[in-house]
Design a protein around this motif. Sequence first.
Motif, PDB file in Angstrom:
ATOM      1  N   LEU A  32      37.156  33.641  35.887  1.00  0.00           N
ATOM      2  CA  LEU A  32      36.334  33.801  37.091  1.00  0.00           C
ATOM      3  C   LEU A  32      34.984  33.115  36.916  1.00  0.00           C
ATOM      4  O   LEU A  32      34.529  32.358  37.792  1.00  0.00           O
ATOM      5  CB  LEU A  32      36.151  35.293  37.389  1.00  0.00           C
ATOM      6  N   GLY A  35      35.007  29.393  37.184  1.00  0.00           N
ATOM      7  CA  GLY A  35      35.360  28.813  38.469  1.00  0.00           C
ATOM      8  C   GLY A  35      36.818  28.435  38.606  1.00  0.00           C
ATOM      9  O   GLY A  35      37.209  27.774  39.574  1.00  0.00           O
ATOM     10  N   ASP A  38      39.157  32.628  41.937  1.00  0.00           N
ATOM     11  CA  ASP A  38      38.143  33.322  42.729  1.00  0.00           C
ATOM     12  C   ASP A  38      38.272  34.835  42.527  1.00  0.00           C
ATOM     13  O   ASP A  38      39.144  35.308  41.796  1.00  0.00           O
ATOM     14  CB  ASP A  38      38.256  32.948  44.207  1.00  0.00           C
ATOM     15  N   HIS A  40      39.282  37.219  44.521  1.00  0.00           N
ATOM     16  CA  HIS A  40      40.539  37.807  44.993  1.00  0.00           C
ATOM     17  C   HIS A  40      41.638  37.631  43.954  1.00  0.00           C
ATOM     18  O   HIS A  40      42.360  38.583  43.622  1.00  0.00           O
ATOM     19  CB  HIS A  40      40.940  37.154  46.312  1.00  0.00           C
ATOM     20  N   ARG A  41      41.763  36.414  43.427  1.00  0.00           N
ATOM     21  CA  ARG A  41      42.804  36.149  42.427  1.00  0.00           C
ATOM     22  C   ARG A  41      42.548  36.949  41.154  1.00  0.00           C
ATOM     23  O   ARG A  41      43.485  37.454  40.530  1.00  0.00           O
ATOM     24  CB  ARG A  41      42.838  34.652  42.112  1.00  0.00           C
ATOM     25  N   ARG A 158      41.768  38.742  53.320  1.00  0.00           N
ATOM     26  CA  ARG A 158      42.166  37.405  52.912  1.00  0.00           C
ATOM     27  C   ARG A 158      43.680  37.237  53.013  1.00  0.00           C
ATOM     28  O   ARG A 158      44.435  38.137  52.683  1.00  0.00           O
ATOM     29  CB  ARG A 158      41.720  37.178  51.482  1.00  0.00           C
TER      30      ARG A 158
END
Length: 285
Positions: A32, A35, A38, A40-41, A158
């Motif tokens: 995370l 980068g 994100d 959510h993932r 999302r």
Amino acid sequence: LAAELGVTTRTAQRRLRLSDKLAGHPEIVRLLDGGEIDGHRAEVLARQRVFEERRRNANPPERTEVGNGIDVRLGRFEDVLSDVGDGSVDLVLTDPPWQWDEATLLLWDALGAFARRVLRPGGVLMAYSGSGCLSEAVLRLCPHLDFLWSGSLPLPGRHSEIRSVMARDASTPILFFSKGRYEPRHWFLNAVASPGPDKDAHPWQKPLGNVAYYLERFSEPGELICDPFLGGGTTAVAAQLAGRRFVGCDIDPGAVEVTLERLQGKEGSGAMKGHLEQREEESCG
């Protein structure tokens, strides 16, 4: 925190919740921070890791009768539900796997044959389906049951991006089939929203309010509900709270263990509030 980061209070709260969920997952935090994924993932990966750990350590009994007619079993439904009587089930409410491969699609054939055997005349099969396998699901159920209606579970927040068709998947299809002629007992909405994702027990868990709504629309107190693909056990919990009898199973020991924990007192009747409010808002005829 919001002032320090220069963001809204809501965003700061969301980041704090994410921080809590990623505690104990330094490898996900690195992805995370770098980068590569994100927020959510990252949250999805953390949930999957937690459940995989539970699955490795799970050792539930092959069959557990929780009480008040709630019966949970471990194994393939074709095997462990073979003793469920012909015509004894009032509603089959389930969420089968959605993968697009022949082995998974064959489960829809087996589900259709199973539902035809165990459902009473006029009984209903309600099944959630992935959008990608929807056509195959319909084709494989039609030889066994009569198509009744279609619906959807709107997905807030999302949405998954299906790049091959440039679509954002904002709902989960729901299929309604009946065994022979269906005699309606209640009005129902074919799209019932939920307040948000409910994945604490299982990566593919369905919202309790949505499941409870349809369970009460297609069955009566004391009737028998069946779920051959337990997952997080939401159908079992909804049946318990609504005073229905239940029998269901899963091949995953982790799913069975989670289901038993939820049934044995970890969720109260307040979880039904959302679908009861939805029921109050309906206006039919």
